[in-house]
Write a protein that holds these residues in place. Structure first.
Motif, PDB file in Angstrom:
ATOM      1  N   GLU A  51       0.742  -1.118  -0.145  1.00  0.00           N
ATOM      2  CA  GLU A  51       0.072   0.037  -0.101  1.00  0.00           C
ATOM      3  C   GLU A  51       0.724   1.384   0.067  1.00  0.00           C
ATOM      4  O   GLU A  51       0.427   2.263  -0.794  1.00  0.00           O
ATOM      5  CB  GLU A  51      -0.717  -0.119   1.366  1.00  0.00           C
ATOM      6  N   ASN A  52       1.806   1.367   0.834  1.00  0.00           N
ATOM      7  CA  ASN A  52       2.802   2.438   0.919  1.00  0.00           C
ATOM      8  C   ASN A  52       3.336   2.615  -0.580  1.00  0.00           C
ATOM      9  O   ASN A  52       3.645   3.894  -0.905  1.00  0.00           O
ATOM     10  CB  ASN A  52       3.887   2.247   1.948  1.00  0.00           C
ATOM     11  N   LYS A  55       0.961   4.269  -2.802  1.00  0.00           N
ATOM     12  CA  LYS A  55       0.642   5.763  -2.360  1.00  0.00           C
ATOM     13  C   LYS A  55       2.086   6.575  -2.698  1.00  0.00           C
ATOM     14  O   LYS A  55       1.563   7.650  -2.927  1.00  0.00           O
ATOM     15  CB  LYS A  55       0.320   5.841  -0.719  1.00  0.00           C
ATOM     16  N   THR A  58       1.152   7.507  -6.254  1.00  0.00           N
ATOM     17  CA  THR A  58      -0.196   8.167  -6.715  1.00  0.00           C
ATOM     18  C   THR A  58      -0.710   9.386  -5.579  1.00  0.00           C
ATOM     19  O   THR A  58      -1.604   9.893  -6.094  1.00  0.00           O
ATOM     20  CB  THR A  58      -1.339   6.911  -6.131  1.00  0.00           C
ATOM     21  N   SER A  59       0.015   9.590  -4.410  1.00  0.00           N
ATOM     22  CA  SER A  59      -0.608  10.418  -3.747  1.00  0.00           C
ATOM     23  C   SER A  59       0.058  12.064  -3.827  1.00  0.00           C
ATOM     24  O   SER A  59       1.385  12.444  -3.629  1.00  0.00           O
ATOM     25  CB  SER A  59       0.013  10.335  -2.215  1.00  0.00           C
ATOM     26  N   GLY A  60      -0.731  12.738  -5.083  1.00  0.00           N
ATOM     27  CA  GLY A  60      -0.413  14.051  -5.189  1.00  0.00           C
ATOM     28  C   GLY A  60       0.621  14.059  -6.248  1.00  0.00           C
ATOM     29  O   GLY A  60       0.884  15.423  -7.070  1.00  0.00           O
ATOM     30  N   THR A 241       8.197  13.804   2.994  1.00  0.00           N
ATOM     31  CA  THR A 241       6.935  12.934   3.302  1.00  0.00           C
ATOM     32  C   THR A 241       7.044  12.399   4.550  1.00  0.00           C
ATOM     33  O   THR A 241       6.111  12.133   5.221  1.00  0.00           O
ATOM     34  CB  THR A 241       7.007  11.698   2.150  1.00  0.00           C
ATOM     35  N   SER A 248       2.576   9.181   7.829  1.00  0.00           N
ATOM     36  CA  SER A 248       3.183   9.356   6.407  1.00  0.00           C
ATOM     37  C   SER A 248       4.496   8.668   6.507  1.00  0.00           C
ATOM     38  O   SER A 248       5.160   8.462   5.448  1.00  0.00           O
ATOM     39  CB  SER A 248       2.961  10.413   5.803  1.00  0.00           C
ATOM     40  N   ILE A 251       4.947   5.708   4.170  1.00  0.00           N
ATOM     41  CA  ILE A 251       5.177   6.150   2.564  1.00  0.00           C
ATOM     42  C   ILE A 251       6.491   6.649   2.300  1.00  0.00           C
ATOM     43  O   ILE A 251       7.255   6.355   1.277  1.00  0.00           O
ATOM     44  CB  ILE A 251       4.073   7.222   2.293  1.00  0.00           C
TER      45      ILE A 251
END
Length: 281
Positions: A51-52, A55, A58-60, A241, A248, A251
């Protein structure tokens, strides 16, 4: 003598091996594990799988922007640093007066710490840009070229010393043979000097490539990623991050693992390519 050395080899290598395991290998393996977890401290980690990593991309979109910015910076820095350093090395091995003094002056910027160097160049570049009504953080292109100038100023002298050592080891017999065969200076450079200096080129390319990708403190001091994280390099993106918000950390750790693999693969490819040229020559 060999028997004596073998008898005490474990005694002398064990402290170094222990330090390596405690200070590098164990934290590295723990970091890889934590990249698959959600955590705020090491003791409260919760497994979340990949998942990390999803992300991270895909995160921003910040990570991909930083990757592209870092790649452009690395390509330009590696080319410019090595080209200018090699040209300076050629010049300073041609019997120029005050050669040792010039070598010292060109090498000195490498002795200055990155964070200090970043703030110094921030003052210098902003002082120039203020005359046009802009600063390093007005547009990412100013930050980009500011980082390129800073990196060149810091690294050229160091690479120059390595190239000088390589050029000075070129056998004079080869130069004399080239001159007898009627080779021009340009032909001698590309057919004698460059092939014989390939080991130095391998080292310099490796150092500039890895240092450019890993650049952090200069980026933090010069622009801190402004404006809007558009001049944020990978190392700074990972830092922001990890410490940017609660939950976070995983990530940020995943980005760090991706970063490690990316630099390792690129550096390995570069070493294989340049070392193959050494074998051929």
């Amino acid at each position: 003598m060999q028997k004596v050395l073998k008898k005490y080899v474990a005694f002398f290598t064990f402290p170094t091996l222990l330090a390596f395991l405690i200070a590098f290998l164990a934290p590295f393996l723990m970091g890889v594990y934590l990249s698959f977890t959600e955590f705020t401290t090491v003791m409260d980690s919760k497994w979340v799988g990949i998942e990390n990593y999803i992300k991270a991309f895909t995160s921003g979109g910040d990570f991909l922007n930083s990757l592209w910015f870092t790649t452009k910076f690395t390509v330009i820095s590696v080319i410019s640093i090595n080209l200018l350093a090699f040209l300076l090395a050629l010049l300073l091995t041609r019997g120029v007066r005050w050669t040792n003094g010039f070598r010292t002056v060109f090498f000195m910027p490498n002795l200055i710490g990155g964070i200090v160097l970043g703030y110094i160049w921030q003052l210098i570049i902003n002082g120039i840009l203020y005359q046009s009504g802009v600063t390093l953080t007005t547009d990412p292109k100013y930050g980009f070229w500011g980082l390129v100038v800073l990196m060149n100023w810091q690294m050229i002298g160091y690479m120059m010393i390595i190239y000088i050592a390589g050029i000075q080891n070129v056998p004079t017999e080869l130069r004399d043979a080239a001159a007898v065969d009627g080779a021009t200076p340009i032909q001698e450079l590309f057919h004698v000097t460059v092939p014989m200096v390939m080991p130095s080129i391998t080292i310099c390319l490796f150092l500039t490539l890895t240092n450019s990708f890993k650049l952090f403190d200069q980026n933090l001091a010069l622009t801190a990623g402004a404006p809007g994280k558009q001049s944020e390099m990978l190392a700074l993106n990972i830092y922001n991050t990890f410490y940017g918000s609660i939950h976070s950390e995983g990530i940020g750790q995943a980005k760090a693992v991706i970063f490690f693999l990316l630099v390792t693969v690129i550096a390995f490819i570069q070493l294989r390519l340049t070392r193959s040229r050494e074998v051929e020559n």
